[in-house]
Design a protein around this motif. Sequence first.
Motif: not given
Length: 569
Positions: A561-569
């Motif tokens: 869950p912590e990685e989802l923000a950085a994955a946004r395009i």
Amino acid sequence: MAFIIKQKRRDGKTSVHLAESVHRPGRTPCHRRQHLGTLDAETDELILAKGLPEPDGELLELLRKKGIVFHGRRSPSRSEPEAGGALPRWSADGVRVEEIGRVGLLSSLARASGLADCLWTCFGVGDGSRILRLAMHQACDGGAVYLAQDWWDDLGGVDTTGLSSSAAGALLADLGRAAAARRAFFAEWLRVCGMPKALIHDTTSLSSYANDLELAEWGYNRDGDRLPQINLALVVARATRLPVWYRSLPGSIPDVASLKGTSAMLRDLGLEDFSFTLDRGYYSQDNLNAMLDEGIRFLIGVPLHLKQAKELATRHLEALNTFERRFLANGTPVGHMPCQFRLERRDGPAVKLPAHLYLGVERRHQMSLRLEKTALELAAKAKELSFDSPRRAEQWLEENARAFAKFFDVASRDGRSVLIIQPSRVADALKCQGLTLIVTSPLPDAAEAPGREEILEDYRSRDMAEKLFDVYKNATGNDRLRTGGDQAAEGRMFLAFVSLTLRALLENKLREASPKSSLAVPEALAMLKKIKQLVPVAGKPLLLEVPKKSRDLVLAMERQPEELAAARI
């Protein structure tokens, strides 16, 4: 002449648009819209959309005439949260809450699958990212394109420049004109997907409200709409369950006539040595001959009303009902009989193709009951009726019996026209209930023949295309074409293909994460929507508490869950 439009959205909010009438010589006048923002639910004040300058005096006057007030981008009446209430997305000190679950996971899947790279390579990073963001909006919300900027503004954390109604419309028109870029995308997407060999091909109709679309014509409408339509041919990779290509066709072109063009276009994209799984709508002597001539392997259903199909059914029906010919397919008894199908060749003698006749035991029982019950009900009604002319009797059959009209004849009795049911025709129809005839291309030399289970499973895989069409029309909001321009319509269909691919990627990942009890995509999106982060004025964003089901879902998909923000395009 400029004016203000207020429009109610599906989520209950009200969007505000600046509209301007446009005169088009020789054509119906229209108006262009610019999205201004949304109305505050409590104060009816305008919340200005991101990226727009402060309204000038002329715009403020138009807003005033419409009963809309504007006190600045950060109105005091909206800045303070209610005591004890939920924290709004923007608070007085600039802290905001962003949803990161849905778009974070979809962005991650788009990168991992290579879809994002294909779009960036063929359309550029800027336009490719905008296409993906518009597609994510449709994949998650199924909303109209002009609502995309509001949707992204509500999520927060992403630059929404270029997603306004006017900018998105211009982007779609550019997409429609960029035939070479779209072709390059499909060639690259096929390469990224491993140049799949086993393909499912099917066609659906997209009804259109526009009268001036070049491809919109009257034809067989799958949705029963009395509207002109565009036909959409879709190709799906059977192994990965992903859509890999599509093309639009005039609405009057039947399925059977589109196969040759599809084959040629796929070869032009670099695909060789592929096979088609096709339903009965694609069967014709010409199509089978063309696929044999071009070396295309195929597996196709044959309509049971054909003379040769009826002969095979009559010949093998007794054997199909024996226990020795039965096997279990997904826990259901099915009868199987291998046979041969005679195909007349254009040049040379006829050939015999491998064929397989299947009998679904439960399906035959259910279909026979339904057919016999309906026929008896219609016969009872018809027995009480008489008509003053044969034409009136035929009209009654057309309106009430429809597909069952073939079981009746119109006869004359005492100067009146009456309907007589023909039991022999009903009996002939009952013989074919639950039967499926499948014909395949000849086996290569020294190739091992596929088993009866494999052939049936291959044919039933056509359901993938049907499910994707259902998602295309109902989940992503593309059930109708409402644009009046050919280029914009083509751009919208390409955008719908990308959103469909995103949904398919998510469904595949859900199936991998929970193979025994696959979670439905809408339920998964609802869980992902609960993953949010708090973004302060200074310092790092803080992941808010994630519900257990949402966390388990993300972890099952091999993400954090912590990685989802950085994955946004």
